[in-house]
Design a protein around this motif. Structure first.
Motif, PDB file in Angstrom:
ATOM      1  N   LEU A 129       0.913  -0.996   0.518  1.00 50.65           N
ATOM      2  CA  LEU A 129       0.122   0.064  -0.165  1.00 50.65           C
ATOM      3  C   LEU A 129       0.788   1.465  -0.025  1.00 50.65           C
ATOM      4  O   LEU A 129       0.520   1.578  -0.662  1.00 50.65           O
ATOM      5  CB  LEU A 129      -0.792  -0.014   1.180  1.00 50.65           C
ATOM      6  CG  LEU A 129      -1.818  -0.920   1.186  1.00 50.65           C
ATOM      7  CD1 LEU A 129      -2.348  -0.317   2.316  1.00 50.65           C
ATOM      8  CD2 LEU A 129      -3.071  -1.025  -0.033  1.00 50.65           C
ATOM      9  N   PRO A 132       3.181   1.330  -4.223  1.00 50.10           N
ATOM     10  CA  PRO A 132       2.975   0.276  -4.997  1.00 50.10           C
ATOM     11  C   PRO A 132       3.811  -0.332  -5.831  1.00 50.10           C
ATOM     12  O   PRO A 132       3.296  -1.642  -5.915  1.00 50.10           O
ATOM     13  CB  PRO A 132       1.732   1.521  -5.405  1.00 50.10           C
ATOM     14  CG  PRO A 132       1.705   1.921  -4.423  1.00 50.10           C
ATOM     15  CD  PRO A 132       2.914   2.681  -4.143  1.00 50.10           C
ATOM     16  N   THR A 137      -1.824   2.407  -9.175  1.00 57.05           N
ATOM     17  CA  THR A 137      -2.018   3.614  -7.618  1.00 57.05           C
ATOM     18  C   THR A 137      -3.414   3.406  -7.738  1.00 57.05           C
ATOM     19  O   THR A 137      -4.500   2.924  -8.711  1.00 57.05           O
ATOM     20  CB  THR A 137      -0.917   4.275  -6.983  1.00 57.05           C
ATOM     21  OG1 THR A 137      -1.438   4.418  -5.952  1.00 57.05           O
ATOM     22  CG2 THR A 137      -1.722   5.576  -8.107  1.00 57.05           C
ATOM     23  N   SER A 140      -8.222   2.171  -2.209  1.00 52.61           N
ATOM     24  CA  SER A 140      -8.956   0.661  -1.762  1.00 52.61           C
ATOM     25  C   SER A 140     -10.340   0.908  -1.107  1.00 52.61           C
ATOM     26  O   SER A 140     -10.103   1.544   0.177  1.00 52.61           O
ATOM     27  CB  SER A 140      -8.201  -0.047  -1.075  1.00 52.61           C
ATOM     28  OG  SER A 140      -8.468  -1.565  -0.867  1.00 52.61           O
ATOM     29  N   THR A 272      -9.426   9.180  -6.877  1.00 53.32           N
ATOM     30  CA  THR A 272      -8.846   9.004  -7.908  1.00 53.32           C
ATOM     31  C   THR A 272      -8.384  10.361  -9.169  1.00 53.32           C
ATOM     32  O   THR A 272      -7.406  10.122  -9.743  1.00 53.32           O
ATOM     33  CB  THR A 272     -10.152   8.058  -8.379  1.00 53.32           C
ATOM     34  OG1 THR A 272     -10.876   8.775  -9.044  1.00 53.32           O
ATOM     35  CG2 THR A 272     -10.070   6.200  -8.173  1.00 53.32           C
ATOM     36  N   VAL A 290      -0.918   3.475  -1.942  1.00 53.12           N
ATOM     37  CA  VAL A 290      -3.055   3.331  -2.209  1.00 53.12           C
ATOM     38  C   VAL A 290      -3.464   3.692  -0.884  1.00 53.12           C
ATOM     39  O   VAL A 290      -3.537   3.499   0.170  1.00 53.12           O
ATOM     40  CB  VAL A 290      -2.927   1.963  -2.190  1.00 53.12           C
ATOM     41  CG1 VAL A 290      -4.373   1.655  -2.379  1.00 53.12           C
ATOM     42  CG2 VAL A 290      -2.050   2.110  -4.020  1.00 53.12           C
TER      43      VAL A 290
END
Length: 325
Positions: A129, A132, A137, A140, A272, A290
Motif C-alpha cells: 500500500l 505500490p 495506484t 482501496s 482518484t 494506495v
C-alpha cells in the motif's frame, strides 16, 4: 503568386505548427468502467472535482475518453486494450479488481489509477500500500473486508433469524472471497448463510424469490458494480419480498434500502481525480501510496424499517452517521 505572398503564407504556416502541436499535446485520460454511465454519474462528477483541485478542467487542459462494460466483465480486456491503443496519458478504472486487472494486463507502462474493492496486494496489483511499485495506484474502498461487519449489523436487526442469505455476482473476481469470509462469520454465529447468485438483472427476480423458500430473515448484498447500477431494482425487490437487507453504500439507502455500512464511494472517486491530476503533472504512480478509508458510514432508513416492522436498536441509532426518516 508573388514572393511577398509566399513569405506571408509560409510565416502563417510556421506560426500554425506550434498551435497544432499544442492542441495535440492536450493529455487524454481513459476511463474504464465495469457498469454503465448513468448510475455512476455522481462518481464521475466526484472524479472531475478531484481533477479540478489539481488544476485540470475537461476541455481546457485535458480530454477524457470513457469505456463502459455495461456490467459485462468479459468486455473489460478489449476495452482496456482499446484505451491503450489510443495512447492515453492515464487510465482510471472503476468497478474494482476486474477493471484494474484488465488495465494492468493491457499496459505495464501507462499510469493506472483504480478504485479497488478488495485487497490490491493479494490481487497482485501492487507490491504494498505504501509503495505500490509498477504503474498502478489508487484507492482501496475495503468493500470486501467489511462484509463480516455488515452481517453482524444485519443480525442485530433480525436477532431471532438463524438464516441470512448472501447475494453475489459470480463473475466478480472477489465473489469467492466474499462467500468464504461471510460463511466463516456466519458459522461463528451459529447461523446458516445460503448463497444466491446473479450476474444479470434478469436473474434478480429468481434470486429474491428463493429467499422465501430458504426462510431467510435477511439479505447481505455483496458489493458489485452491476448491483450498484441496478440498485433501484434491488431495493424494490427487497421491499416487495419484505426482506431486511444491508448494502455497501449510502446510495442504496437513499434509494429506499434499509441500511448500509461502508466507506464513501464519492470520496474514493474524488481521490482518484486528485491522483490522476498529480500524475498528469509528472508524479509517478509508484510514488503515490494506495489510499484506504479511515471513516465508514452507517446509514439507516427509518421509513423502510417501519415498513418492515423492524425496531432499530437505540445503540445502533446512536452510532448512525445518517438517519433517513
Amino acid at each position: 503568386m508573388r514572393r511577398r505572398e509566399l513569405i506571408l503564407l509560409g510565416g502563417a504556416e510556421t506560426a500554425a505548427r506550434p498551435l497544432r502541436a499544442q492542441q495535440k499535446a492536450m493529455p487524454v485520460i481513459g476511463f474504464l468502467g465495469v457498469a454503465s454511465p448513468g448510475p455512476y454519474a455522481p462518481f464521475v462528477a466526484a472524479f472531475h472535482q478531484g481533477l479540478s483541485e489539481t488544476g485540470y478542467v475537461e476541455g481546457q487542459n485535458f480530454a477524457i475518453e470513457f469505456r463502459w462494460a455495461e456490467g459485462h466483465y468479459n468486455r473489460l480486456p478489449a476495452l482496456a486494450a482499446h484505451l491503450v491503443s489510443r495512447r492515453v496519458e492515464v487510465v482510471v478504472t472503476s468497478g474494482g479488481r476486474a477493471s484494474a486487472l484488465a488495465a494492468k494486463t493491457a499496459s505495464s507502462t501507462i499510469p493506472i489509477v483504480s478504485v479497488i474493492g478488495g485487497d490490491p496486494v493479494a490481487a497482485g496489483l501492487i507490491a504494498s500500500l505504501a509503495r505500490p511499485g509498477g504503474n498502478l495506484t489508487g484507492v482501496s474502498a475495503l468493500t470486501v473486508e467489511l462484509m463480516a461487519k455488515r452481517l453482524e449489523l444485519l443480525s442485530e436487526l433480525v436477532p431471532h433469524s438463524r438464516v441470512i442469505a448472501l447475494l453475489v455476482n459470480p463473475n466478480n473476481p472477489t465473489a469467492e472471497r466474499i462467500i468464504q469470509d461471510l460463511q466463516d462469520a456466519a458459522r461463528a454465529k451459529g447461523m446458516q448463510l445460503p448463497v444466491l447468485k446473479a450476474s444479470a438483472e434478469g436473474e434478480f427476480e429468481t434470486a429474491f424469490a428463493s429467499l422465501v423458500q430458504l426462510e431467510a430473515g435477511g439479505l447481505v448484498v455483496g458489493g458489485d458494480p452491476l448491483f450498484f447500477a441496478r440498485r433501484d431494482q434491488l431495493v424494490a425487490l427487497a421491499s416487495r419480498h419484505a426482506v431486511p437487507a444491508i448494502y455497501e453504500s449510502r446510495e442504496y439507502v437513499t434509494a429506499g434500502g434499509l441500511i448500509s455500512y461502508g466507506s464513501s464511494l464519492a470520496a474514493a472517486y474524488r481521490q482518484t481525480g486528485i491522483y490522476a491530476g498529480k500524475i498528469l503533472k509528472g508524479v509517478k504512480p509508484a510514488d503515490l501510496p494506495v489510499e484506504q478509508p479511515t471513516r465508514f458510514e452507517l446509514v439507516i432508513n427509518l421509513k423502510t424499517a417501519k415498513a418492515l416492522g423492524l425496531t432499530i436498536p437505540h445503540s445502533m441509532l446512536m452510532l448512525a452517521d445518517e438517519i433517513i426518516e
